[in-house]
Design an enzyme around this catalytic site. Sequence first.
Site, mmCIF file in Angstrom:
data_model
loop_
_atom_site.group_PDB
_atom_site.id
_atom_site.type_symbol
_atom_site.label_atom_id
_atom_site.label_comp_id
_atom_site.label_asym_id
_atom_site.label_seq_id
_atom_site.Cartn_x
_atom_site.Cartn_y
_atom_site.Cartn_z
ATOM 1 N N ASN A 201 102.203 28.390 25.075
ATOM 2 C CA ASN A 201 101.608 29.720 24.989
ATOM 3 C C ASN A 201 101.988 30.581 26.200
ATOM 4 O OD1 ASN A 201 100.104 31.972 24.374
ATOM 5 N ND2 ASN A 201 98.136 30.952 24.302
ATOM 6 N N ASP B 97 93.582 27.518 16.992
ATOM 7 C CA ASP B 97 93.709 26.829 18.279
ATOM 8 C C ASP B 97 92.410 26.994 19.092
ATOM 9 O OD1 ASP B 97 94.866 25.528 20.410
ATOM 10 O OD2 ASP B 97 96.108 27.223 21.047
ATOM 11 N N HIS C 260 98.843 19.648 24.722
ATOM 12 C CA HIS C 260 98.487 21.036 25.047
ATOM 13 C C HIS C 260 99.012 21.383 26.426
ATOM 14 C CE1 HIS C 260 95.275 22.141 21.993
ATOM 15 N NE2 HIS C 260 95.792 20.996 21.579
ATOM 16 N N GLY C 261 99.090 22.691 26.693
ATOM 17 C CA GLY C 261 99.517 23.101 28.025
ATOM 18 C C GLY C 261 100.967 22.743 28.271
ATOM 19 N N GLY C 262 101.829 22.989 27.289
ATOM 20 C CA GLY C 262 103.235 22.610 27.410
ATOM 21 C C GLY C 262 104.025 23.494 28.374
ATOM 22 N N HIS D 64 96.390 23.515 30.850
ATOM 23 C CA HIS D 64 96.718 24.819 30.269
ATOM 24 C C HIS D 64 97.217 25.722 31.384
ATOM 25 C CE1 HIS D 64 93.955 23.668 26.857
ATOM 26 N NE2 HIS D 64 95.060 24.034 26.244
ATOM 27 N N GLY D 65 98.178 26.572 31.048
ATOM 28 C CA GLY D 65 98.693 27.500 32.050
ATOM 29 C C GLY D 65 99.891 26.936 32.786
HETATM 30 ZN ZN LIG Z 1 95.328 24.079 24.175
#
Ligand SMILES: [Zn+2]
Length: 290
Positions: free
Chosen positions: A241, A81, A217-219, A188-189
């Site tokens: 994440n 990643d 991304h950044g789910g 993200h975050g």
């Molecule tokens: Zn990402």
Amino acid sequence: MIKTLREYIKEAEEKGVAMGHFNISNIEALHGIYDAAKKLNVPIIIGVSEGEEEFIGRDEVSTLVKMIRERDNYPIFLNADHHYTFESVKSALDAGYDAAIIDAVKLPFDENIILTKKCADYAKELRTKTGRDVLIEAELGFIDQSSKLLDTIPEGISEKTMTKPEDAKAFVEATGIDLLAPSVGNIHGMVKGGNPKLDIERIKEIRKACGVPLVLHGGSGISDEDFTNAIKAGISTVHINTEIRVAYKEAVEKYIKENPKDIAPYKILKPAVLAIEKVVEQRLKLFNNM
Ligand SMILES: [Zn+2]
């Protein structure tokens, strides 16, 4: 017989569901994620960023994921990643990873293309040489950097920094990537007051224009409704994440506070495994329409 990651992604898209991509930096998280996936019997992707990979070990994580896949005949895959150089992408693919993300989004568009193409060409070479169907993903547009808790939506996120469908098309054609991570309102975050809303129309247009599966991304922190609509619009993999990191930290903190005399790591970390499993199970149910 297990299919390739490319085939599982294609299958997810055809079914109108998405594969879950979950980051780890230790074996506890791998256990929690795998336990959740197995319970629901859905394919999953394990991700390690450069920092996470350095901590768990590149060969170690590759061996662990491959061992589970072969031992249990289970569709679990490994992705590098956000890797920032050709060398780190190459090392991950050489170590047995199934996919890698070259993140050259900070470079000017032309230089992003050159570096991304170099990675995609290497993956192609590896496919021919080894028969392993390795994938390259790249990012286009701004989605900010790390998986953390944010007080407010980061500056610089606006419609202007989102991916344009025509750019996505040009980028995929010029680089030969297998998967694209667009900027569609995702970051993200996790933002305390709630993450921004996704631009569902833009997802549809980008998917149609670029011709390759899309990765969100950044789910973490995105609403269930936005997820469902984004998947219907053309997202076939979702990255989570921050939510896992929060679950891990809170569970460890709680256990140590309640059991200050315990020193056995397998006792202290067990609640973290269970907390991660719970988060991942909920996410997988949503992504897989269960
Ligand atoms: Zn990402």
